[in-house]
Write a protein that holds these residues in place. Sequence first.
Motif, PDB file in Angstrom:
ATOM      1  N   GLU B  43       0.833  -1.207   0.000  1.00  0.00           N
ATOM      2  CA  GLU B  43       0.000   0.000   0.000  1.00  0.00           C
ATOM      3  C   GLU B  43       0.861   1.246   0.000  1.00  0.00           C
ATOM      4  O   GLU B  43       1.803   1.364   0.789  1.00  0.00           O
ATOM      5  CB  GLU B  43      -0.908  -0.010   1.245  1.00  0.00           C
ATOM      6  CG  GLU B  43      -1.959  -1.091   1.168  1.00  0.00           C
ATOM      7  CD  GLU B  43      -3.065  -0.891   2.199  1.00  0.00           C
ATOM      8  OE1 GLU B  43      -3.012   0.103   2.948  1.00  0.00           O
ATOM      9  OE2 GLU B  43      -3.975  -1.742   2.237  1.00  0.00           O
ATOM     10  N   VAL B 107      -1.299  -1.171  -4.160  1.00  0.00           N
ATOM     11  CA  VAL B 107      -2.560  -0.492  -3.862  1.00  0.00           C
ATOM     12  C   VAL B 107      -2.253   0.990  -3.622  1.00  0.00           C
ATOM     13  O   VAL B 107      -1.572   1.345  -2.659  1.00  0.00           O
ATOM     14  CB  VAL B 107      -3.232  -1.098  -2.606  1.00  0.00           C
ATOM     15  CG1 VAL B 107      -4.572  -0.459  -2.372  1.00  0.00           C
ATOM     16  CG2 VAL B 107      -3.378  -2.602  -2.789  1.00  0.00           C
ATOM     17  N   LYS B 109      -3.403   4.473  -2.535  1.00  0.00           N
ATOM     18  CA  LYS B 109      -4.459   5.080  -1.717  1.00  0.00           C
ATOM     19  C   LYS B 109      -4.579   6.567  -2.063  1.00  0.00           C
ATOM     20  O   LYS B 109      -3.575   7.197  -2.354  1.00  0.00           O
ATOM     21  CB  LYS B 109      -4.097   4.966  -0.233  1.00  0.00           C
ATOM     22  CG  LYS B 109      -3.960   3.548   0.229  1.00  0.00           C
ATOM     23  CD  LYS B 109      -5.126   3.183   1.095  1.00  0.00           C
ATOM     24  CE  LYS B 109      -5.166   1.684   1.289  1.00  0.00           C
ATOM     25  NZ  LYS B 109      -6.494   1.211   1.633  1.00  0.00           N
TER      26      LYS B 109
END
Lengths: 282, 112
Positions: B43, B107, B109
Amino acid sequence: MEQVLFIVWRESVEALLVVGILYSWLRATPEGRRGLPYLWGGVAAGLGLALLLALVLLGVSSWLSDEGQEWFQAGMALAACALVVQMVVWMKRHGRTLKRELEGGARQSVVHDNWWGLLVLVAIAVAREGSETVVFLYGTVSAAQAQSPWLLALAGVAGFAVALLTFWLLQLGGRLITWRRFFRLTEALLLLLAGALLVGGLDHLISLGVLPTLVDPVWDSSWLLDDSIGVGKVLADFAGYRAYPALTSVLCLAAYWLIVWALLRRTDRQAAAAAQPRPATH
Amino acid sequence: MRARALLAALLLAGAAGAARAADLPTFTLTFKPDGTFEPARLEVPAGRFKIALINDSSEPVEFESIPLRKEKVLGPGVKSFVVITISRPGEYPFFDDFHQQVRGTLVVKPQE
């Protein structure tokens, strides 16, 4: 095993495509054959450069920093793109008149200069993928525990043999279809590849932060065609397809095709004008 | 002449690239000996960031992701990094091109 074979084939095929097409072109005329030493010189130089780059990737040598590698990759891709376009235009323009020009002697230096461009192009094509093949083979063979290293080395050789078979098929293709059609087909292949090289080079420049993305991404077409596997990946590698393209890349690729189109149109007209007094023989 | 000048410029450009990527948010991705990524889902915040790549395996690996515009070969035991700029939040796949079953997801964000 099969993985080794496949990866060596895939890594070699781009270089073999460039070398194979240029080789067919050069061999087609006795005058073009004079360029063959430059072609093989380019292959040798490319292998040398591939080994140097491989030493960097393996962490043995550090003559290039990480950022240096990025610049170098960008430079190689963009230079190769420009050289491919130049070579295609040059072949189109001089393919039929090369003999007269060489006999004329006056423009010998122009021809000579082009041979150097050819050498650099071939060297880049070989070095780009060659370095990765070297790292892959060296690392895989030296790390082999479960499997015999000889077996893996053999798979590597087999991969290269399959690549050579691809090269041979290309040569065969040059004989099976008419020369004009072969020329058209390979020209299109090379120009598509040059477009992919351009997009790849831009990707490096965007990563380096020297080029803005403008809008990133402009669209997302991954639902339609994923660029990481299968057909999408092949199109990415050989035509510059991107599922999430940056606006910069889209604009540059569009500009590239416009320029190529204009260049080829101009060359076609010139060639038609030059061919008129003497009808073409092949 | 033009071609030779081009080659010279190319070599210069390569040599000139000094380490500049300093104060970026940095994340680590490890290629483990058992053939997996650590972490498999990484992330990161949207924007510009750095991923430190560590090849802990005994084989060469290639971090590759076309959507992330990256291709990076690492020899056995080699450490390196990639700098990525992604502004659109979402999931981006990456994989080891030398071991294609080894896949991971980045990922991104949204930035607060």
